[in-house]
Write a protein that holds these residues in place. Structure first.
Motif, PDB file in Angstrom:
ATOM      1  N   GLU A 199       0.838  -1.096  -0.108  1.00  0.00           N
ATOM      2  CA  GLU A 199       0.018  -0.089   0.053  1.00  0.00           C
ATOM      3  C   GLU A 199       0.848   1.087   0.150  1.00  0.00           C
ATOM      4  O   GLU A 199       2.046   1.202   0.685  1.00  0.00           O
ATOM      5  CB  GLU A 199      -1.136  -0.169   1.239  1.00  0.00           C
ATOM      6  N   LYS A 200       0.488   2.259  -0.484  1.00  0.00           N
ATOM      7  CA  LYS A 200       1.150   3.575  -0.920  1.00  0.00           C
ATOM      8  C   LYS A 200       1.244   4.403   0.821  1.00  0.00           C
ATOM      9  O   LYS A 200       2.270   5.100   0.759  1.00  0.00           O
ATOM     10  CB  LYS A 200       0.487   4.338  -1.688  1.00  0.00           C
ATOM     11  N   GLU A 201       0.218   4.189   1.493  1.00  0.00           N
ATOM     12  CA  GLU A 201       0.414   4.673   2.664  1.00  0.00           C
ATOM     13  C   GLU A 201       0.022   3.503   3.832  1.00  0.00           C
ATOM     14  O   GLU A 201      -0.744   2.730   3.545  1.00  0.00           O
ATOM     15  CB  GLU A 201      -0.787   5.877   2.985  1.00  0.00           C
ATOM     16  N   THR A 202       0.535   3.774   4.966  1.00  0.00           N
ATOM     17  CA  THR A 202       0.418   2.550   6.024  1.00  0.00           C
ATOM     18  C   THR A 202      -1.173   2.644   6.358  1.00  0.00           C
ATOM     19  O   THR A 202      -1.464   1.614   6.776  1.00  0.00           O
ATOM     20  CB  THR A 202       1.196   3.071   7.222  1.00  0.00           C
ATOM     21  N   TYR A 203      -1.648   3.739   6.365  1.00  0.00           N
ATOM     22  CA  TYR A 203      -3.131   3.899   6.824  1.00  0.00           C
ATOM     23  C   TYR A 203      -3.899   3.553   5.702  1.00  0.00           C
ATOM     24  O   TYR A 203      -5.392   3.449   5.950  1.00  0.00           O
ATOM     25  CB  TYR A 203      -3.455   5.238   7.525  1.00  0.00           C
ATOM     26  N   TYR A 204      -3.741   3.395   4.516  1.00  0.00           N
ATOM     27  CA  TYR A 204      -4.503   2.714   3.678  1.00  0.00           C
ATOM     28  C   TYR A 204      -5.247   1.475   3.768  1.00  0.00           C
ATOM     29  O   TYR A 204      -4.449   0.642   4.404  1.00  0.00           O
ATOM     30  CB  TYR A 204      -3.967   2.820   2.141  1.00  0.00           C
ATOM     31  N   PRO A 205      -6.247   1.246   3.097  1.00  0.00           N
ATOM     32  CA  PRO A 205      -7.006  -0.373   3.580  1.00  0.00           C
ATOM     33  C   PRO A 205      -6.153  -1.281   2.905  1.00  0.00           C
ATOM     34  O   PRO A 205      -5.376  -1.390   1.774  1.00  0.00           O
ATOM     35  CB  PRO A 205      -8.455  -0.237   2.928  1.00  0.00           C
ATOM     36  N   ASP A 206      -6.070  -2.437   3.757  1.00  0.00           N
ATOM     37  CA  ASP A 206      -5.068  -3.652   3.333  1.00  0.00           C
ATOM     38  C   ASP A 206      -5.950  -4.959   3.705  1.00  0.00           C
ATOM     39  O   ASP A 206      -5.394  -5.955   3.755  1.00  0.00           O
ATOM     40  CB  ASP A 206      -4.056  -3.643   4.131  1.00  0.00           C
ATOM     41  N   TRP A 207      -7.212  -4.753   3.881  1.00  0.00           N
ATOM     42  CA  TRP A 207      -8.272  -5.852   4.365  1.00  0.00           C
ATOM     43  C   TRP A 207      -8.298  -6.714   3.113  1.00  0.00           C
ATOM     44  O   TRP A 207      -8.054  -6.455   1.933  1.00  0.00           O
ATOM     45  CB  TRP A 207      -9.463  -5.380   4.738  1.00  0.00           C
ATOM     46  N   GLY A 208      -8.708  -8.024   3.533  1.00  0.00           N
ATOM     47  CA  GLY A 208      -9.250  -9.012   2.359  1.00  0.00           C
ATOM     48  C   GLY A 208      -8.489 -10.205   2.299  1.00  0.00           C
ATOM     49  O   GLY A 208      -9.030 -10.987   1.541  1.00  0.00           O
ATOM     50  N   LYS A 209      -7.124 -10.480   2.633  1.00  0.00           N
ATOM     51  CA  LYS A 209      -6.491 -11.465   2.165  1.00  0.00           C
ATOM     52  C   LYS A 209      -7.001 -12.689   2.911  1.00  0.00           C
ATOM     53  O   LYS A 209      -6.800 -13.693   2.375  1.00  0.00           O
ATOM     54  CB  LYS A 209      -5.095 -11.341   2.722  1.00  0.00           C
ATOM     55  N   ASP A 210      -7.281 -12.509   4.158  1.00  0.00           N
ATOM     56  CA  ASP A 210      -7.951 -13.765   5.177  1.00  0.00           C
ATOM     57  C   ASP A 210      -9.411 -14.276   4.086  1.00  0.00           C
ATOM     58  O   ASP A 210      -9.651 -15.361   4.132  1.00  0.00           O
ATOM     59  CB  ASP A 210      -8.140 -13.538   6.422  1.00  0.00           C
ATOM     60  N   MET A 211     -10.066 -13.208   3.545  1.00  0.00           N
ATOM     61  CA  MET A 211     -11.290 -13.618   2.738  1.00  0.00           C
ATOM     62  C   MET A 211     -10.965 -14.199   1.637  1.00  0.00           C
ATOM     63  O   MET A 211     -11.516 -15.126   1.353  1.00  0.00           O
ATOM     64  CB  MET A 211     -11.922 -12.168   2.550  1.00  0.00           C
ATOM     65  N   ALA A 212      -9.971 -14.024   1.039  1.00  0.00           N
ATOM     66  CA  ALA A 212      -9.444 -14.533  -0.508  1.00  0.00           C
ATOM     67  C   ALA A 212      -9.125 -16.024  -0.063  1.00  0.00           C
ATOM     68  O   ALA A 212      -9.467 -16.926  -0.404  1.00  0.00           O
ATOM     69  CB  ALA A 212      -8.184 -13.689  -0.928  1.00  0.00           C
ATOM     70  N   TYR A 213      -8.318 -16.336   0.998  1.00  0.00           N
ATOM     71  CA  TYR A 213      -7.820 -17.595   1.590  1.00  0.00           C
ATOM     72  C   TYR A 213      -9.316 -18.239   1.777  1.00  0.00           C
ATOM     73  O   TYR A 213      -9.350 -19.480   1.385  1.00  0.00           O
ATOM     74  CB  TYR A 213      -7.197 -17.609   2.910  1.00  0.00           C
ATOM     75  N   GLY A 214     -10.152 -17.647   2.633  1.00  0.00           N
ATOM     76  CA  GLY A 214     -11.377 -18.452   3.094  1.00  0.00           C
ATOM     77  C   GLY A 214     -12.101 -19.001   2.000  1.00  0.00           C
ATOM     78  O   GLY A 214     -12.815 -20.115   1.679  1.00  0.00           O
ATOM     79  N   PHE A 215     -12.489 -17.833   0.927  1.00  0.00           N
ATOM     80  CA  PHE A 215     -13.440 -18.222  -0.075  1.00  0.00           C
ATOM     81  C   PHE A 215     -12.852 -19.241  -1.220  1.00  0.00           C
ATOM     82  O   PHE A 215     -13.494 -19.994  -1.656  1.00  0.00           O
ATOM     83  CB  PHE A 215     -13.914 -16.989  -0.779  1.00  0.00           C
ATOM     84  N   LEU A 216     -11.520 -18.998  -1.258  1.00  0.00           N
ATOM     85  CA  LEU A 216     -10.911 -20.005  -2.255  1.00  0.00           C
ATOM     86  C   LEU A 216     -10.683 -21.546  -1.684  1.00  0.00           C
ATOM     87  O   LEU A 216     -11.069 -22.647  -2.345  1.00  0.00           O
ATOM     88  CB  LEU A 216      -9.423 -19.597  -2.434  1.00  0.00           C
ATOM     89  N   VAL A 217     -10.628 -21.689  -0.264  1.00  0.00           N
ATOM     90  CA  VAL A 217     -10.839 -22.916   0.363  1.00  0.00           C
ATOM     91  C   VAL A 217     -12.217 -23.477   0.211  1.00  0.00           C
ATOM     92  O   VAL A 217     -12.247 -24.642  -0.375  1.00  0.00           O
ATOM     93  CB  VAL A 217     -10.589 -22.886   2.079  1.00  0.00           C
ATOM     94  N   MET A 218     -13.232 -22.891   0.353  1.00  0.00           N
ATOM     95  CA  MET A 218     -14.497 -23.126   0.159  1.00  0.00           C
ATOM     96  C   MET A 218     -14.810 -23.494  -1.303  1.00  0.00           C
ATOM     97  O   MET A 218     -15.733 -24.539  -1.575  1.00  0.00           O
ATOM     98  CB  MET A 218     -15.693 -22.073   0.569  1.00  0.00           C
ATOM     99  N   ALA A 219     -14.323 -22.764  -2.168  1.00  0.00           N
ATOM    100  CA  ALA A 219     -14.528 -22.888  -3.505  1.00  0.00           C
ATOM    101  C   ALA A 219     -13.968 -24.022  -4.207  1.00  0.00           C
ATOM    102  O   ALA A 219     -14.264 -24.844  -4.839  1.00  0.00           O
ATOM    103  CB  ALA A 219     -13.799 -21.840  -4.495  1.00  0.00           C
ATOM    104  N   TYR A 220     -12.484 -24.330  -3.482  1.00  0.00           N
ATOM    105  CA  TYR A 220     -11.872 -25.679  -3.949  1.00  0.00           C
ATOM    106  C   TYR A 220     -12.815 -26.917  -3.368  1.00  0.00           C
ATOM    107  O   TYR A 220     -13.040 -27.937  -4.072  1.00  0.00           O
ATOM    108  CB  TYR A 220     -10.422 -25.964  -3.097  1.00  0.00           C
TER     109      TYR A 220
END
Length: 261
Positions: A199-220
């Motif tokens: 991210e360009k700034e430390t306070y910019y949003p960085d959410w979502g990676k755990d969601m990507a993991y979780g939905f990919l697990v369920m999709a598999y």
């Protein structure tokens, strides 16, 4: 004349010092608020999320970069609405916080209209409308496409954009152009992009990676091709190792995994 010049110079120095102090106050405040928000998101506890929301509202009083503060308030609205969808009796609450989310993200876009994540969030908020106004299908689809296309135009490699596309396709029936077979590559792309993201700034949003993991697990698991169960198990272990406090992984995804065994 010399005294006037000295006075003007002193005033300029004071003004610069005040602005620097205000900037430092803002950075410290929003960094702390973002950390507290991440803790609240780990549990999806509504009281904790509302407390976090109040913290961001107080930061607005600093009158500094209000656009990113309003973004976070909108994101908290989205999170509360999404967490409420598990109970069918919460339809009014889903509507309340979804509409509030739309209003706050629009405040952000009015000030900063080239921030891709604001359009990703608007895109995500559109999904919630299916809960309380499914009869407005054409309007929801049009609004979703507009937000998605704008985000893609600004930042095609935004991992949260691929994530939301993947989640949308995951829940869309095959007969309407969705399904897990199409969701898997989008979620895989999201996870890959998260791995490269800085991210360009430390306070910019960085959410979502755990969601990507979780939905990919369920999709598999749902796709269930040869080797998918093994992939899902290994990916889940990796996800929990990286996000040990994520209730999304340890409760929601784990529950879904147990159902699919």
């Amino acid at each position: 004349m010399r005294n006037l010049s000295k006075t003007l110079l002193l005033a300029a120095i004071i003004l610069i010092s005040v602005n620097v102090l205000r900037a430092d106050d803002f950075t410290d405040a929003i960094t702390k608020a973002k950390k507290n928000l991440n803790l609240a998101l780990n549990t999806f506890d509504e009281k904790a999320l509302l407390k976090s929301r109040g913290e961001f509202e107080r930061i607005l009083q600093l009158k500094k970069s209000e656009w990113i503060v309003n973004y976070y308030i909108a994101y908290i609205d989205y999170s509360i609405a999404s967490a409420s969808m598990s109970d069918a009796s919460n339809k009014d609450k889903v509507k309340k916080y979804t509409e509030s989310g739309f209003a706050n993200v629009e405040k952000s876009i009015l000030v900063r209209d080239d921030f891709a994540d604001s359009y990703v969030l608007r895109y995500a908020l559109c999904f919630n409308r299916w809960v309380y106004e499914p009869d407005k299908m054409n309007d929801i689809v049009a609004q979703s496409d507009e937000a998605k296309n704008k985000a893609s135009q600004l930042e095609p490699d935004n991992p949260r954009l691929s994530l939301m596309e993947g989640i949308s396709v995951f829940y869309t029936p095959e007969m309407f152009g969705g399904g897990v077979k199409l969701a898997v590559p989008l979620l895989e792309k999201s996870l890959e992009l998260f791995g490269k993201r800085v991210e360009k700034e430390t306070y910019y949003p960085d959410w979502g990676k755990d969601m990507a993991y979780g939905f990919l697990v369920m999709a598999y698991l749902k796709r269930d091709d040869d080797g998918d169960k093994k992939k899902a198990g290994e990916l889940y272990d990796k996800a929990v190792s990286e996000f040990p406090d994520s209730s999304l992984l340890k409760e929601f995804v784990k529950k879904e995994m147990d159902k699919m065994k």
